[in-house]
Design a protein around this motif. Structure first.
Motif, PDB file in Angstrom:
ATOM      1  N   THR A 181       0.829  -1.198   0.000  1.00 29.63           N
ATOM      2  CA  THR A 181       0.000   0.000   0.000  1.00 29.63           C
ATOM      3  C   THR A 181       0.869   1.256   0.000  1.00 29.63           C
ATOM      4  O   THR A 181       0.580   2.227  -0.711  1.00 29.63           O
ATOM      5  N   LEU A 182       1.946   1.213   0.772  1.00 30.65           N
ATOM      6  CA  LEU A 182       2.882   2.346   0.792  1.00 30.65           C
ATOM      7  C   LEU A 182       3.487   2.544  -0.608  1.00 30.65           C
ATOM      8  O   LEU A 182       3.577   3.683  -1.104  1.00 30.65           O
ATOM      9  N   ALA A 183       3.827   1.437  -1.268  1.00 35.41           N
ATOM     10  CA  ALA A 183       4.392   1.539  -2.621  1.00 35.41           C
ATOM     11  C   ALA A 183       3.366   2.130  -3.587  1.00 35.41           C
ATOM     12  O   ALA A 183       3.696   2.979  -4.425  1.00 35.41           O
ATOM     13  N   ASP A 184       2.095   1.701  -3.453  1.00 35.51           N
ATOM     14  CA  ASP A 184       1.018   2.251  -4.296  1.00 35.51           C
ATOM     15  C   ASP A 184       0.867   3.744  -4.076  1.00 35.51           C
ATOM     16  O   ASP A 184       0.693   4.515  -5.019  1.00 35.51           O
ATOM     17  N   ALA A 185       0.882   4.147  -2.801  1.00 35.22           N
ATOM     18  CA  ALA A 185       0.700   5.571  -2.477  1.00 35.22           C
ATOM     19  C   ALA A 185       1.843   6.384  -3.092  1.00 35.22           C
ATOM     20  O   ALA A 185       1.631   7.464  -3.638  1.00 35.22           O
ATOM     21  N   ARG A 186       3.060   5.846  -3.013  1.00 31.29           N
ATOM     22  CA  ARG A 186       4.217   6.535  -3.610  1.00 31.29           C
ATOM     23  C   ARG A 186       4.023   6.666  -5.115  1.00 31.29           C
ATOM     24  O   ARG A 186       4.259   7.708  -5.700  1.00 31.29           O
ATOM     25  N   ASP A 187       3.585   5.560  -5.726  1.00 28.50           N
ATOM     26  CA  ASP A 187       3.387   5.575  -7.177  1.00 28.50           C
ATOM     27  C   ASP A 187       2.310   6.600  -7.550  1.00 28.50           C
ATOM     28  O   ASP A 187       2.470   7.383  -8.490  1.00 28.50           O
ATOM     29  N   ASN A 188       1.219   6.592  -6.788  1.00 25.53           N
ATOM     30  CA  ASN A 188       0.146   7.549  -7.067  1.00 25.53           C
ATOM     31  C   ASN A 188       0.656   8.985  -6.961  1.00 25.53           C
ATOM     32  O   ASN A 188       0.230   9.857  -7.713  1.00 25.53           O
ATOM     33  N   SER A 228      -9.352   2.334  -8.945  1.00 23.55           N
ATOM     34  CA  SER A 228      -8.407   3.419  -9.134  1.00 23.55           C
ATOM     35  C   SER A 228      -9.191   4.651  -9.507  1.00 23.55           C
ATOM     36  O   SER A 228     -10.245   4.568 -10.153  1.00 23.55           O
ATOM     37  N   SER A 229      -8.752   5.808  -9.053  1.00 26.42           N
ATOM     38  CA  SER A 229      -9.490   7.029  -9.348  1.00 26.42           C
ATOM     39  C   SER A 229      -8.539   8.205  -9.442  1.00 26.42           C
ATOM     40  O   SER A 229      -7.443   8.189  -8.877  1.00 26.42           O
ATOM     41  N   VAL A 230      -8.979   9.194 -10.204  1.00 24.59           N
ATOM     42  CA  VAL A 230      -8.253  10.454 -10.319  1.00 24.59           C
ATOM     43  C   VAL A 230      -9.258  11.568 -10.082  1.00 24.59           C
ATOM     44  O   VAL A 230     -10.317  11.606 -10.712  1.00 24.59           O
ATOM     45  N   ASN A 231      -8.952  12.449  -9.161  1.00 25.10           N
ATOM     46  CA  ASN A 231      -9.840  13.573  -8.879  1.00 25.10           C
ATOM     47  C   ASN A 231      -9.151  14.886  -9.175  1.00 25.10           C
ATOM     48  O   ASN A 231      -8.037  15.130  -8.698  1.00 25.10           O
ATOM     49  N   LEU A 232      -9.822  15.701  -9.952  1.00 27.97           N
ATOM     50  CA  LEU A 232      -9.327  17.047 -10.213  1.00 27.97           C
ATOM     51  C   LEU A 232     -10.306  18.019  -9.573  1.00 27.97           C
ATOM     52  O   LEU A 232     -11.524  17.838  -9.663  1.00 27.97           O
ATOM     53  N   ASP A 233      -9.778  19.007  -8.895  1.00 27.22           N
ATOM     54  CA  ASP A 233     -10.642  20.046  -8.333  1.00 27.22           C
ATOM     55  C   ASP A 233      -9.856  21.335  -8.293  1.00 27.22           C
ATOM     56  O   ASP A 233      -8.635  21.319  -8.075  1.00 27.22           O
ATOM     57  N   ASP A 234     -10.561  22.443  -8.522  1.00 30.82           N
ATOM     58  CA  ASP A 234      -9.921  23.740  -8.383  1.00 30.82           C
ATOM     59  C   ASP A 234      -8.701  23.857  -9.308  1.00 30.82           C
ATOM     60  O   ASP A 234      -7.693  24.459  -8.949  1.00 30.82           O
ATOM     61  N   ASN A 252      -5.916  14.264  -6.175  1.00 21.32           N
ATOM     62  CA  ASN A 252      -5.315  13.022  -5.743  1.00 21.32           C
ATOM     63  C   ASN A 252      -5.552  11.900  -6.718  1.00 21.32           C
ATOM     64  O   ASN A 252      -6.506  11.901  -7.484  1.00 21.32           O
ATOM     65  N   LEU A 253      -4.639  11.001  -6.703  1.00 19.57           N
ATOM     66  CA  LEU A 253      -4.814   9.717  -7.373  1.00 19.57           C
ATOM     67  C   LEU A 253      -4.893   8.709  -6.254  1.00 19.57           C
ATOM     68  O   LEU A 253      -4.060   8.720  -5.355  1.00 19.57           O
ATOM     69  N   ALA A 254      -5.886   7.883  -6.299  1.00 21.24           N
ATOM     70  CA  ALA A 254      -6.014   6.910  -5.231  1.00 21.24           C
ATOM     71  C   ALA A 254      -6.222   5.540  -5.829  1.00 21.24           C
ATOM     72  O   ALA A 254      -6.746   5.401  -6.932  1.00 21.24           O
ATOM     73  N   SER A 255      -5.765   4.560  -5.115  1.00 20.00           N
ATOM     74  CA  SER A 255      -6.031   3.196  -5.539  1.00 20.00           C
ATOM     75  C   SER A 255      -6.274   2.373  -4.298  1.00 20.00           C
ATOM     76  O   SER A 255      -5.792   2.700  -3.214  1.00 20.00           O
ATOM     77  N   SER A 256      -7.043   1.350  -4.451  1.00 21.01           N
ATOM     78  CA  SER A 256      -7.282   0.514  -3.283  1.00 21.01           C
ATOM     79  C   SER A 256      -7.555  -0.907  -3.720  1.00 21.01           C
ATOM     80  O   SER A 256      -7.943  -1.164  -4.863  1.00 21.01           O
ATOM     81  N   ARG A 257      -7.318  -1.798  -2.840  1.00 17.60           N
ATOM     82  CA  ARG A 257      -7.633  -3.196  -3.084  1.00 17.60           C
ATOM     83  C   ARG A 257      -8.271  -3.756  -1.827  1.00 17.60           C
ATOM     84  O   ARG A 257      -7.783  -3.526  -0.722  1.00 17.60           O
ATOM     85  N   PRO A 301      -8.853  -1.222 -17.874  1.00 17.56           N
ATOM     86  CA  PRO A 301      -8.378   0.063 -17.342  1.00 17.56           C
ATOM     87  C   PRO A 301      -6.993  -0.023 -16.695  1.00 17.56           C
ATOM     88  O   PRO A 301      -6.227   0.932 -16.740  1.00 17.56           O
ATOM     89  N   GLU A 302      -6.651  -1.181 -16.121  1.00 19.40           N
ATOM     90  CA  GLU A 302      -5.345  -1.284 -15.461  1.00 19.40           C
ATOM     91  C   GLU A 302      -4.192  -1.286 -16.467  1.00 19.40           C
ATOM     92  O   GLU A 302      -3.035  -1.136 -16.088  1.00 19.40           O
ATOM     93  N   THR A 303      -4.522  -1.454 -17.778  1.00 20.57           N
ATOM     94  CA  THR A 303      -3.463  -1.400 -18.786  1.00 20.57           C
ATOM     95  C   THR A 303      -3.215   0.031 -19.272  1.00 20.57           C
ATOM     96  O   THR A 303      -2.319   0.277 -20.062  1.00 20.57           O
ATOM     97  N   ILE A 304      -4.048   0.958 -18.805  1.00 15.67           N
ATOM     98  CA  ILE A 304      -3.920   2.356 -19.223  1.00 15.67           C
ATOM     99  C   ILE A 304      -3.067   3.088 -18.195  1.00 15.67           C
ATOM    100  O   ILE A 304      -3.295   2.964 -16.991  1.00 15.67           O
ATOM    101  N   GLY A 305      -2.119   3.854 -18.655  1.00 15.04           N
ATOM    102  CA  GLY A 305      -1.250   4.573 -17.737  1.00 15.04           C
ATOM    103  C   GLY A 305      -2.017   5.635 -16.956  1.00 15.04           C
ATOM    104  O   GLY A 305      -3.021   6.175 -17.431  1.00 15.04           O
ATOM    105  N   LYS A 306      -1.534   5.920 -15.759  1.00 11.98           N
ATOM    106  CA  LYS A 306      -2.206   6.936 -14.936  1.00 11.98           C
ATOM    107  C   LYS A 306      -2.195   8.290 -15.623  1.00 11.98           C
ATOM    108  O   LYS A 306      -3.119   9.090 -15.469  1.00 11.98           O
TER     109      LYS A 306
END
Lengths: 448, 462
Positions: free
Chosen positions: A79-86, B32-38, B43-48, B112-117
Motif C-alpha cells: 500500500t505504501l508503494a502504491d501511495a508513492r506511485d500515485n 483506481s481514481s483520479v480527482n481534479l478540483d480547483d 489526488n490519485l487513489a487506488s485501493s484493493r 483500465p489497469e493497462t492504461i497509464g495513470k
C-alpha cells in the motif's frame, strides 16, 4: 487489536520514509455485531471484525494515497508503494503536507465502555423487546419492518513523519425500529433510533413511543394546500438543517468558492439568537473525540454566534492554503483522505420554552415528523432547498390534521435568517449533535 | 479466487453444527481514481479490498460473518463464527457437490489497469479546460475518473459455484457558475460496465461543456413553481422516477413484510396501460449489469409490469427459498461485508409510440424535467421524492424559462396510473448508486419522454 499495537504498525511504515518524503499512516481495527429481528425471531445476526489502513505520501509537494482492508505488514508495504506511485502523477502543490504538531493538548475523554460483558443473547433480547413493544403499543400498528440492535468497538492509531502520534478507542451501540401502521388502504411508517456508548444507556421507552407516534399520527394524512408556513423543527430535525448549513462553512468549500458563505466573516448570516459551534470536546456528545483525522487535538470551534458568522473549519491542508491554523477538524476513515468536517455540532439553546410552548405560539405552521430527499433536494453550493415533508399542520397554536406527499422549500441562506424561535429544550441527540427546537418562518409548502 | 477444495472444506465447517444452507462469497475489488478540483489534480487513489462473507441459514434465521483473512484458518474461523451467529442446534448436514456455471463474465475491450495513470489524468484535465473555456461565468470545476474491477466467487451447499468479473468505468464532471444571484451548479456523468473503451463512446470535453451549460443556464433561472401540475419527464435520467415510484415497492423482501404499497397486487392493473417496466441485469454494458448476482444466480430480464398489469416482484435467494420459487437473480450486496438482499439492476420503462414534441405540446402550463437527480421512496406509503437538476417551465405547449432546482413529490401507485403519454425516444440515464438499508449498489435506469398528468413541484414561486 489494541491502539498501541496499531500505532506501532503505523510507525513501522512511517520509519520507511525516504529523505524529503512525508508519510502519514492511519490504522483502524474493530469488531461489530448487528442483530436484525422479525416477528420475534432473529432474521440475521452478523458478527464482523474489520481492519484497514490508509497511507498518504507527499514527495516534492505531490500527494498520493492508497488504502487496504488489511493490517498485514506485507500488504501495508504494498500500500505504501502504491501511495508513492500515485504521488508521482499528482501535481505539485505547495500546501500539500501532513499536519504539523501545534501544541494543543487533547482533552481527556473516555469513549470506551466495555462491551465484552454484553452477550449475544442480551443483544438479541434488546432487539426482540423493542420489536414486541412497538407491535403491542397501539392496535393500529400492523407490523414492524425492521428492528435492529448493533454495537461496535474500534481502535484507531495515526502516526506521521511530522512526529504526530495519536491513538483512540471507542465503543458504540444503537437500536432502531421502523413501525408500520395502517387504517384502510394506506400504510404509514415511523422510524426511530437511539445510540449510546453502552447498550445500558439506550432509551428504549423513547424509541418505542416515537416509532409508534410517528407511524400512527400520519394515518389519515392528506396533501395540504400550497402556501407559506412556519416550520417547527424538533431538535433532531433542527440538527439536520443546521448540520447541512454548518457543512457549508468548510474551509475547503470557502477556498474553492463552493459556498455562499465565503468572505462573510463578521456578517449577520442568521437570526440573532442563533449560535452554533463544532464542539467534539464535549464528553456528553456521542460525536466527541480526542483527536481529529490527522492526529491534532479536537477543539471547540465557534461558527456562528448570535447570528454573526465567526469562522470556518479547516484541516491541515485547507488551513495552510488559507493562511490560518488547522482547527483540528480533519474527518476521515482509513479508506480516504482527510477533509474538513464537523465532528460534533452544538447548537445553543434559546429562550422560547418547550416544544409545546412553541406550538402554542405558532399561528400557521407545520410540525415536521420527517424530511425526505435531503441528498437530492438540498444544494449546498447554491443553497437551494426543497425536500419532502410529513407532519401535522398547526393552526392558531393547536395541532391539526396530518399531512404527507408535500414539500417545503426555501434557500438555506434565507432559512437561517428566517429563524423565528429557538427552544429552551436543547438536547444531546444520538447523532452526536446537541440542538434545541427551531422554528423557521416563510417557507413554501407545496401540495395540492 | 479460492480453490474448490478449500471452499468445500469451509462450507462443511459452516454446517458441521447444523443449519440448512451455507454460502461462501469471496470478493476481490480493485479501484483506481483520479480527482481534479480547483484546477489541480487533487489526488490519485487506488485501493484493493479482498475478503469473504459466510452465511449460514438456520430456518429463517441467518448467521453471517466476514473476514479479510483468506487463509485456511481465517476461513474456518469465519465459518465457525457464522455457524455460531446462526444459533444452529445440532445435526451436521452434508453439502451438495459444487457444480459449474453457464454464464460468462462480460468481455472488456480495454482493461483500465493497462492504461497509464497519465492518460487518466489527461482526461480530467481536458474536462476542466473545456468547462472553463465554455463560459466566463464558470468559477469552479471538479472532475472525476474512476474504474473498478470486482471479481466475485459464490459457492453454496446447494452446489452453486459461480464466478464473475465485473469492470465498471465512470467519468463525472461538476461545474459551478457564479452570477449576481449567487452560485449555481451543473453536473454530468457517464458510467458503463466496460473498460477504457468508455472514452471511445464519450468525449469528456463535451460532457464538461454540458455540465457548464447546465450551471450557466440556471444562473438566470427563476424559482420553480409550487403545487400540483402536469409534468413531462425527459428521456434517460427520468428512469429514476420508476426506480423510486415502483421499483423498490416491487422488491420481494419489502412486499413480504407488508412494507410495500404493491403487496398482494400481482395480476392486477397497477398502472396506465402505456406502462411496461422491466428490470434487466443482462443489458449489455449498462451500469447495473452482471453475469451472476451476489448469490450466484444468473442475472435475469424480468418484466415487472406489462401494459399496466403487475406481473411479478423481484427476488433474492432467501425470499425465493421461503416461497418455494426461483430467484430472479436480484440478490446483491455492497461488498463481502454485507448480507445480500433484493436489489434492482437496470430498471426501465419501455419505448412508447408518441413523438416527444407532441407530448410537450399537449401541456398548457406545467414543467419539463430534462434531468433528474437522486430520489427517495417510502415503500410502505408509496410516497417518493426526487430532485430536478435541469428543468423548464412549459407554457402554451412550449418549453420556456429555465427553473432553479426543486424537488418533485408524488405517490408511486398513483403516479403509475397518471401517465398519459409515452414517447418513442427511449434512452438509458446516467449511472446511479441505489441505497437500501445502508448498502449502495450500482444501478441503471432509463425512460423515453413521458407525461404525468399531475405531480407536485416543490418550488417557492406562487
Amino acid at each position: 487489536m489494541k491502539p498501541e499495537e496499531l500505532l506501532s504498525l503505523a510507525q513501522q511504515l512511517v520509519e520507511r520514509a525516504e529523505p524529503g518524503e512525508q508519510i502519514e499512516v492511519a490504522c483502524a481495527a474493530g469488531q461489530s455485531t448487528t442483530v436484525r429481528v422479525y416477528e420475534g425471531d432473529v432474521e440475521s445476526f452478523t458478527s464482523a471484525s474489520s481492519a484497514g489502513a490508509g497511507v498518504r505520501v507527499i514527495r516534492e509537494g505531490r500527494e498520493g494515497f492508497a488504502s487496504a482492508g488489511s493490517l498485514d505488514l506485507d500488504v501495508l508495504l504494498g500500500t505504501l508503494a502504491d501511495a508513492r506511485d500515485n504521488s508521482t502523477f499528482a501535481e505539485a502543490d505547495e500546501w500539500a503536507g501532513v499536519a504539523e504538531p501545534d501544541g494543543v493538548a487533547a482533552v481527556d475523554i473516555d469513549l470506551w465502555n466495555d462491551l465484552e460483558s454484553v452477550t449475544a443473547d442480551d443483544k438479541i433480547k434488546i432487539a426482540i423487546d423493542i420489536e414486541r413493544r412497538v407491535r403491542e403499543s397501539d392496535s393500529r400498528i400492523t407490523g414492524v419492518r425492521t428492528a435492529a440492535y448493533g454495537d461496535s468497538s474500534e481502535a484507531f492509531a495515526l502516526a506521521s513523519t511530522s512526529g504526530i502520534t495519536a491513538t483512540t478507542r471507542a465503543t458504540g451501540s444503537s437500536v432502531s425500529v421502523q413501525a408500520l401502521a395502517a387504517d384502510g388502504e394506506r400504510t404509514q411508517t415511523g422510524y426511530s433510533w437511539d445510540a449510546a456508548r453502552h447498550p445500558s444507556h439506550l432509551d428504549s421507552d423513547f424509541v418505542v413511543e416515537r416509532a409508534r407516534s410517528q407511524a400512527t399520527d400520519l394515518l389519515g394524512s392528506t396533501k395540504p394546500e400550497s402556501g407559506k408556513v412556519s416550520l417547527v423543527l424538533e431538535p433532531r430535525l433542527a440538527a439536520t438543517i443546521i448540520g447541512v448549513t454548518a457543512g457549508m462553512l468548510s474551509g475547503d468549500r470557502v477556498l474553492k468558492g463552493r459556498t455562499p458563505f465565503a468572505d462573510r466573516i463578521g456578517e449577520q448570516v442568521a437570526a440573532p439568537g442563533l449560535t452554533f459551534a463544532d464542539n467534539p470536546t464535549d464528553p456528553e456528545s456521542l460525536g466527541a473525540d480526542t483527536h481529529d483525522g490527522e492526529g491534532l487535538a479536537c477543539r471547540h470551534n465557534s461558527l456562528v454566534t448570535d447570528g454573526v458568522l465567526d469562522g470556518y473549519f479547516y484541516d491541515a491542508y485547507t488551513a495552510r492554503r488559507a493562511g490560518v491554523s488547522s482547527t483540528g477538524s480533519a474527518a476521515r476513515g482509513t479508506r480516504g483522505l482527510p477533509s474538513p468536517g464537523v465532528l460534533a455540532l452544538s447548537i445553543g439553546a434559546g429562550s422560547d420554552g418547550s416544544m409545546e410552548d412553541i406550538i402554542s405560539k405558532t399561528d400557521f405552521g407545520v410540525l415536521v415528523f420527517s424530511l425526505a430527499g435531503l441528498h437530492s433536494g438540498v444544494n449546498a453550493i447554491s443553497g437551494d432547498f426543497s425536500v419532502g415533508v410529513e407532519g401535522r399542520m398547526i393552526r392558531n397554536g393547536e395541532l391539526a390534521e396530518a399531512i404527507s406527499e408535500c414539500t417545503v422549500a426555501s434557500t438555506l441562506q434565507r432559512m437561517l435568517l428566517d429563524i423565528e424561535r429557538i427552544g429552551s429544550d436543547r438536547t444531546h441527540l444520538p447523532s452526536g449533535v446537541a440542538a434545541p427546537t427551531l422554528v423557521v418562518g416563510d417557507v413554501s409548502l407545496s401540495g395540492a | 479466487m479460492i480453490e474448490n477444495s478449500l471452499v468445500e472444506q469451509t462450507l462443511s465447517i459452516a454446517l458441521e453444527n447444523g443449519g440448512d444452507f451455507a454460502e461462501l462469497f469471496a470478493e476481490d475489488v480493485e479501484r483506481s481514481s483520479v480527482n481534479l478540483d480547483d484546477g489541480r489534480i487533487e489526488n490519485l487513489a487506488s485501493s484493493r479490498d479482498r475478503g469473504v462473507g459466510l452465511r449460514v441459514l438456520n430456518g429463517e434465521s441467518i448467521g453471517f460473518a466476514h473476514t479479510a483473512d483468506l487463509s485456511e484458518a481465517g476461513l474456518a474461523a469465519a465459518a465457525k463464527a457464522a455457524s455460531q451467529a446462526a444459533r444452529v442446534n445440532g445435526g451436521a448436514k452434508q453439502p451438495e457437490a459444487l457444480g459449474g456455471q453457464d454464464v460468462s463474465p462480460a468481455p472488456v475491450a480495454i482493461r483500465p489497469e493497462t492504461i497509464g495513470k497519465a492518460d487518466k489524468v489527461s482526461l480530467v484535465q481536458a474536462a476542466d479546460a473545456s468547462a472553463r473555456s465554455h463560459s466566463g461565468s464558470i468559477s469552479q470545476v471538479s472532475a472525476r475518473y474512476a474504474d473498478t474491477r470486482r471479481r466475485i466467487q459464490v459457492a453454496n451447499t446447494d452446489g452453486v459455484n459461480g464466478n464473475d468479473d465485473q469492470t465498471r468505468t465512470l467519468f463525472a464532471v461538476s461545474a459551478v457558475a457564479s452570477g449576481d444571484a449567487g452560485l449555481q451548479t451543473g453536473y454530468e456523468s457517464v458510467g458503463l460496465s466496460m473498460g477504457f473503451e468508455l472514452f471511445q463512446k464519450y468525449d469528456v470535453a463535451e460532457l464538461a461543456a454540458n455540465a457548464a451549460t447546465r450551471a450557466v443556464t440556471k444562473l438566470s433561472a427563476r424559482p420553480a413553481p409550487s403545487g400540483s401540475m402536469p409534468v413531462v419527464i425527459g428521456p434517460g435520467s427520468g428512469g429514476v422516477l420508476f426506480h423510486e415510484a415502483c421499483g423498490h415497492g416491487l422488491e420481494a423482501d419489502l412486499v413480504n413484510k407488508g412494507a410495500s404499497a404493491f403487496a398482494g397486487k400481482v395480476g392486477q392493473k397497477v398502472a396506465s396501460e402505456l406502462v411496461t417496466i422491466v428490470d434487466d441485469g443482462t443489458m449489455a454494458d449498462e451500469w447495473g449489469r452482471y453475469a451472476i448476482d451476489d448469490e450466484g444466480q444468473p442475472a435475469g430480464s424480468n418484466v415487472l409490469i406489462k401494459d399496466g398489469i403487475l406481473m411479478d416482484y423481484m427476488w433474492d435467494g432467501i425470499r425465493a427459498r421461503a416461497e418455494g420459487r426461483a430467484s430472479s437473480g436480484n440478490g446483491r450486496r455492497q461488498s463481502y461485508r454485507h448480507l445480500p438482499m433484493v436489489r434492482m439492476t437496470n430498471t426501465y420503462l419501455g419505448q412508447g409510440e408518441q413523438d416527444p414534441a407532441d407530448i410537450i405540446a399537449g401541456v398548457d402550463y406545467g414543467v419539463y424535467v430534462a434531468k433528474l437527480g437522486g430520489g427517495q421512496v417510502n415503500t410502505a406509503s408509496g410516497d417518493f421524492v426526487f430532485g430536478m437538476t435541469e428543468a423548464y417551465l412549459i407554457e402554451g405547449g412550449k418549453i420556456t424559462a429555465p427553473l432553479r432546482e426543486g424537488q418533485l413529490i408524488g405517490n408511486g401507485p398513483r403516479v403509475l396510473q397518471l401517465i398519459d403519454a409515452v414517447g418513442n425516444d427511449f434512452e438509458m440515464g446516467p449511472p446511479g448508486t441505489c441505497g437500501k438499508d445502508g448498502q449502495g449498489v450500482p444501478v441503471g435506469d432509463g425512460v423515453p419522454t413521458l407525461r404525468v398528468t399531475e405531480l407536485t413541484i416543490g418550488g417557492t414561486a406562487a
